[in-house]
Design a protein around this motif. Structure first.
Motif, PDB file in Angstrom:
ATOM      1  N   THR A 150      -2.487 -50.632  93.672  1.00  0.00           N
ATOM      2  CA  THR A 150      -3.882 -49.831  94.041  1.00  0.00           C
ATOM      3  C   THR A 150      -4.923 -50.262  93.493  1.00  0.00           C
ATOM      4  OG1 THR A 150      -3.684 -48.082  95.396  1.00  0.00           O
ATOM      5  CG2 THR A 150      -3.404 -49.864  96.467  1.00  0.00           C
ATOM      6  N   GLY A 151      -4.581 -48.770  92.411  1.00  0.00           N
ATOM      7  CA  GLY A 151      -5.346 -48.718  91.311  1.00  0.00           C
ATOM      8  C   GLY A 151      -5.420 -47.070  91.792  1.00  0.00           C
ATOM      9  N   ILE A 152      -5.600 -46.799  93.092  1.00  0.00           N
ATOM     10  CA  ILE A 152      -6.301 -45.553  93.416  1.00  0.00           C
ATOM     11  C   ILE A 152      -5.891 -44.514  92.404  1.00  0.00           C
ATOM     12  CG2 ILE A 152      -6.553 -44.002  95.525  1.00  0.00           C
ATOM     13  CD1 ILE A 152      -5.956 -46.093  96.907  1.00  0.00           C
ATOM     14  N   ALA A 153      -6.534 -44.233  91.869  1.00  0.00           N
ATOM     15  CA  ALA A 153      -6.092 -42.080  91.075  1.00  0.00           C
ATOM     16  C   ALA A 153      -5.712 -40.817  91.768  1.00  0.00           C
ATOM     17  CB  ALA A 153      -6.577 -42.704  89.784  1.00  0.00           C
ATOM     18  N   SER A 154      -4.946 -40.433  92.450  1.00  0.00           N
ATOM     19  CA  SER A 154      -5.033 -39.490  92.675  1.00  0.00           C
ATOM     20  C   SER A 154      -5.394 -38.045  92.058  1.00  0.00           C
ATOM     21  CB  SER A 154      -4.015 -39.144  93.521  1.00  0.00           C
ATOM     22  OG  SER A 154      -3.901 -40.442  94.588  1.00  0.00           O
ATOM     23  N   TRP A 155      -6.130 -37.357  91.894  1.00  0.00           N
ATOM     24  CA  TRP A 155      -5.972 -35.734  91.219  1.00  0.00           C
ATOM     25  C   TRP A 155      -5.468 -34.530  91.657  1.00  0.00           C
ATOM     26  CZ3 TRP A 155      -8.109 -35.708  85.968  1.00  0.00           C
ATOM     27  CH2 TRP A 155      -8.893 -36.918  85.539  1.00  0.00           C
ATOM     28  N   TYR A 176      -7.495 -35.428  95.243  1.00  0.00           N
ATOM     29  CA  TYR A 176      -9.102 -36.059  95.290  1.00  0.00           C
ATOM     30  C   TYR A 176      -8.491 -37.718  95.318  1.00  0.00           C
ATOM     31  CZ  TYR A 176     -10.970 -31.760  94.905  1.00  0.00           C
ATOM     32  OH  TYR A 176     -11.408 -30.326  95.029  1.00  0.00           O
ATOM     33  N   ARG A 177      -9.156 -39.101  95.553  1.00  0.00           N
ATOM     34  CA  ARG A 177      -8.486 -39.799  95.582  1.00  0.00           C
ATOM     35  C   ARG A 177      -9.623 -40.702  94.884  1.00  0.00           C
ATOM     36  NH1 ARG A 177      -4.585 -41.740  98.337  1.00  0.00           N
ATOM     37  NH2 ARG A 177      -5.390 -43.934  98.892  1.00  0.00           N
ATOM     38  N   ASN A 178      -9.857 -41.417  93.874  1.00  0.00           N
ATOM     39  CA  ASN A 178     -10.294 -42.378  93.229  1.00  0.00           C
ATOM     40  C   ASN A 178      -9.778 -43.653  93.262  1.00  0.00           C
ATOM     41  OD1 ASN A 178     -10.577 -39.671  91.877  1.00  0.00           O
ATOM     42  ND2 ASN A 178     -12.792 -40.722  92.393  1.00  0.00           N
ATOM     43  N   ALA A 179     -10.397 -44.509  94.701  1.00  0.00           N
ATOM     44  CA  ALA A 179     -10.278 -45.673  94.692  1.00  0.00           C
ATOM     45  C   ALA A 179     -11.374 -47.159  93.731  1.00  0.00           C
ATOM     46  CB  ALA A 179     -10.990 -46.389  95.914  1.00  0.00           C
ATOM     47  N   PRO A 180     -11.129 -47.479  92.766  1.00  0.00           N
ATOM     48  CA  PRO A 180     -11.247 -48.397  91.998  1.00  0.00           C
ATOM     49  C   PRO A 180     -12.877 -49.512  93.387  1.00  0.00           C
ATOM     50  CG  PRO A 180      -9.335 -49.700  92.063  1.00  0.00           C
ATOM     51  CD  PRO A 180      -9.320 -48.438  92.524  1.00  0.00           C
ATOM     52  N   PRO A 181     -14.027 -50.037  92.116  1.00  0.00           N
ATOM     53  CA  PRO A 181     -14.983 -50.303  92.992  1.00  0.00           C
ATOM     54  C   PRO A 181     -13.905 -51.508  93.209  1.00  0.00           C
ATOM     55  CG  PRO A 181     -15.686 -50.517  90.766  1.00  0.00           C
ATOM     56  CD  PRO A 181     -13.988 -50.141  90.682  1.00  0.00           C
ATOM     57  N   VAL A 182     -14.408 -52.693  94.431  1.00  0.00           N
ATOM     58  CA  VAL A 182     -13.888 -54.214  95.102  1.00  0.00           C
ATOM     59  C   VAL A 182     -15.475 -54.827  94.100  1.00  0.00           C
ATOM     60  CG1 VAL A 182     -13.748 -55.332  97.041  1.00  0.00           C
ATOM     61  CG2 VAL A 182     -12.817 -53.132  96.501  1.00  0.00           C
ATOM     62  N   TYR A 183     -15.317 -55.681  93.809  1.00  0.00           N
ATOM     63  CA  TYR A 183     -15.615 -56.833  93.851  1.00  0.00           C
ATOM     64  C   TYR A 183     -16.172 -58.003  94.523  1.00  0.00           C
ATOM     65  CZ  TYR A 183     -17.139 -53.700  88.909  1.00  0.00           C
ATOM     66  OH  TYR A 183     -17.587 -52.674  88.553  1.00  0.00           O
ATOM     67  N   ARG A 184     -16.433 -58.345  94.628  1.00  0.00           N
ATOM     68  CA  ARG A 184     -16.907 -59.720  95.595  1.00  0.00           C
ATOM     69  C   ARG A 184     -17.707 -60.766  94.951  1.00  0.00           C
ATOM     70  NH1 ARG A 184     -14.471 -57.044  99.283  1.00  0.00           N
ATOM     71  NH2 ARG A 184     -15.446 -55.886 100.688  1.00  0.00           N
ATOM     72  N   GLU A 185     -17.424 -61.783  95.269  1.00  0.00           N
ATOM     73  CA  GLU A 185     -17.884 -63.185  94.302  1.00  0.00           C
ATOM     74  C   GLU A 185     -19.068 -63.937  94.996  1.00  0.00           C
ATOM     75  OE1 GLU A 185     -16.272 -65.587  91.290  1.00  0.00           O
ATOM     76  OE2 GLU A 185     -14.588 -63.719  90.701  1.00  0.00           O
TER      77      GLU A 185
END
Length: 77
Positions: free
Chosen positions: A55-60, A68-77
């Motif tokens: 998922t690319g989610i980073a958990s600090w 604390y969880r940080n999810a990568p941005p979701v880019y849509r075309e």
């Protein structure tokens, strides 16, 4: 913070004494961190970061145990 303004950081730390034993320098083990968070992770004991490879989610995790969880941005075309 845009990645081009970040430091490239090893999720699993690179071992400078024994490079073959430490975190590899491969895309799956690298993440962009702003300078502040890179220094926090590298130079302040007790902070840990893991990243879900799917998922690319980073958990600090802080020294107090808060997560604390940080999810990568979701880019849509």
């Amino acid at each position: 913070m845009p990645a081009h303004r970040c430091d490239v950081d090893h999720v699993e730390p690179f071992d400078h004494e024994r490079p073959e034993a430490g975190g590899p320098t491969v895309p799956e083990n690298l993440q962009p961190l702003c300078r502040r968070h890179h220094r926090l992770k590298t130079h302040h004991p007790g902070w840990r970061v893991t990243r879900d490879p799917h998922t690319g989610i980073a958990s600090w995790t802080s020294p107090t145990g808060h997560t604390y969880r940080n999810a990568p941005p979701v880019y849509r075309e």
